[in-house]
Scaffold this motif. Sequence first.
Motif, PDB file in Angstrom:
ATOM      1  N   UNK A 155       0.856  -1.178   0.000  1.00  0.00           N
ATOM      2  CA  UNK A 155       0.000   0.000   0.000  1.00  0.00           C
ATOM      3  C   UNK A 155       0.896   1.233   0.000  1.00  0.00           C
ATOM      4  N   UNK A 156       0.576   2.206  -0.860  1.00  0.00           N
ATOM      5  CA  UNK A 156       1.478   3.351  -1.058  1.00  0.00           C
ATOM      6  C   UNK A 156       0.864   4.628  -0.481  1.00  0.00           C
ATOM      7  N   UNK A 157       1.667   5.297   0.353  1.00  0.00           N
ATOM      8  CA  UNK A 157       1.295   6.558   0.979  1.00  0.00           C
ATOM      9  C   UNK A 157       2.251   7.626   0.452  1.00  0.00           C
ATOM     10  N   UNK A 158       1.763   8.562  -0.351  1.00  0.00           N
ATOM     11  CA  UNK A 158       2.598   9.650  -0.842  1.00  0.00           C
ATOM     12  C   UNK A 158       2.458  10.850   0.086  1.00  0.00           C
ATOM     13  N   UNK A 159       3.601  11.438   0.446  1.00  0.00           N
ATOM     14  CA  UNK A 159       3.616  12.598   1.335  1.00  0.00           C
ATOM     15  C   UNK A 159       3.893  13.857   0.525  1.00  0.00           C
ATOM     16  N   UNK A 172      -2.716   9.713   1.187  1.00  0.00           N
ATOM     17  CA  UNK A 172      -1.898  10.921   1.159  1.00  0.00           C
ATOM     18  C   UNK A 172      -1.586  11.331   2.590  1.00  0.00           C
ATOM     19  N   UNK A 173      -0.314  11.626   2.851  1.00  0.00           N
ATOM     20  CA  UNK A 173       0.109  12.187   4.130  1.00  0.00           C
ATOM     21  C   UNK A 173       0.450  13.648   3.852  1.00  0.00           C
ATOM     22  N   UNK A 174      -0.361  14.558   4.304  1.00  0.00           N
ATOM     23  CA  UNK A 174      -0.220  15.955   3.906  1.00  0.00           C
ATOM     24  C   UNK A 174       0.697  16.707   4.865  1.00  0.00           C
ATOM     25  N   UNK A 175       1.990  16.396   4.783  1.00  0.00           N
ATOM     26  CA  UNK A 175       2.969  17.078   5.625  1.00  0.00           C
ATOM     27  C   UNK A 175       3.012  18.576   5.323  1.00  0.00           C
TER      28      UNK A 175
END
Length: 403
Positions: free
Chosen positions: A316-320, A357-360
């Motif tokens: 599973x892919x989480x793009x920041x 999505x990790x919204x840093x």
Amino acid sequence: MRSSFLLTAALLLAASPAAAAPTCSWQAAWASAQMAPEGNNVLPAGTLTDATLRQIVRPSLGGKAVRVRVSNVFGRAPLTIDAASIAHAAGNDSARVRAGTVRALTFGGATGVTVPPGAEWLSDPVTLPVAAFDDLAVSIHLPADPDGQTSHPGSRATSWIVKGAATAAADLAGATGTDHWFQLSGVDVERCAAPGGVVAFGDSITDGYGVKPNTNARWTDGLAKRLGGRAAVLNLGIGGNRVLLDGLGPSAMARFDRDVLGQAGAKHLIVLEGINDIGVLTREQPATPAAHRALVAGVTGAYAQMVARARAHGMTVHLATIMPFASNAYYHPGAAIEADRQAINAWIRTAGNADHVIDFDRIMRDPARPDRLAPGYDSGDGLHPSIAGYAAMAAAVDVAALR
């Protein structure tokens, strides 16, 4: 009749998945991205000739047995290790190990191994119960200097070097400390639970720029603590790394298979990389509008490749999102660079381009000046987070999405 019914019921119960013994597997518990060290990060010639190198690592997953992965990825010739061991460290700031915990490592039953250039090698398994966040000491004796060192310079952990064969020693009297890792890329544990490892793939912000040695205050350390030993968080950051081109270390695309897909039991990928690609574009001179468009297309195209390749391996892919850096004096970004960052972040936030999505960017930016880090989260250089910033990043990750 009744006895026949009871026998049948017992057989069905024994065959049911709930009654089956849990499946055990090897799972990465600690890992580090490898590169060829440069400048002051290179050990002086002769340092590792007839020397024991003891390195302290902190796995974020426990198990009943361990194995170690040694690396000669950037070697120009075969690397010989003639003895190795693993033990529980007495602490993470000394070369001492806990009494009675030293276990000799073997390789195919032999006490040593010769690793071909460009390759890595797993040790045989050894029984050593390990809990999440135990400090482990991995010791190797090298009869000769590596011809081309393989290293992770940004270890933020102290390693110890002493002359002679001392892999079984409880302490290394007179050892010299160095805040780098060499020839060591992973520690796996045998665990009887479903794998759920998290690979954090990135640059200096993931590597932990600004974190003092042996304090374990990277954002990945904070995330691992939040997961509480249920899943490993594997830090595969390299300071100065870029997505598309080599720089400090091979590019993210060049190292993706080894550093991401090569981690046993990894099920999640967090990607936080691209800020150096953006910054370098105009650091020395302005770029044309076409070059800016090509950069955005190249970085987002690389993200799409990472997503597709990771998903093909069941991850599973989480793009920041990329955090703001308008006040950074090294890159001195202007309006065109900020527009590139916004375009890349818009792609990351577009539904379907990633699983999560990790919204840093949203968490870390200054509300009054959103092209800059919030003052409390800025280390002072306008690009790297402070320790409080790293803590905020760790807190911002949705751990439910990592389960």
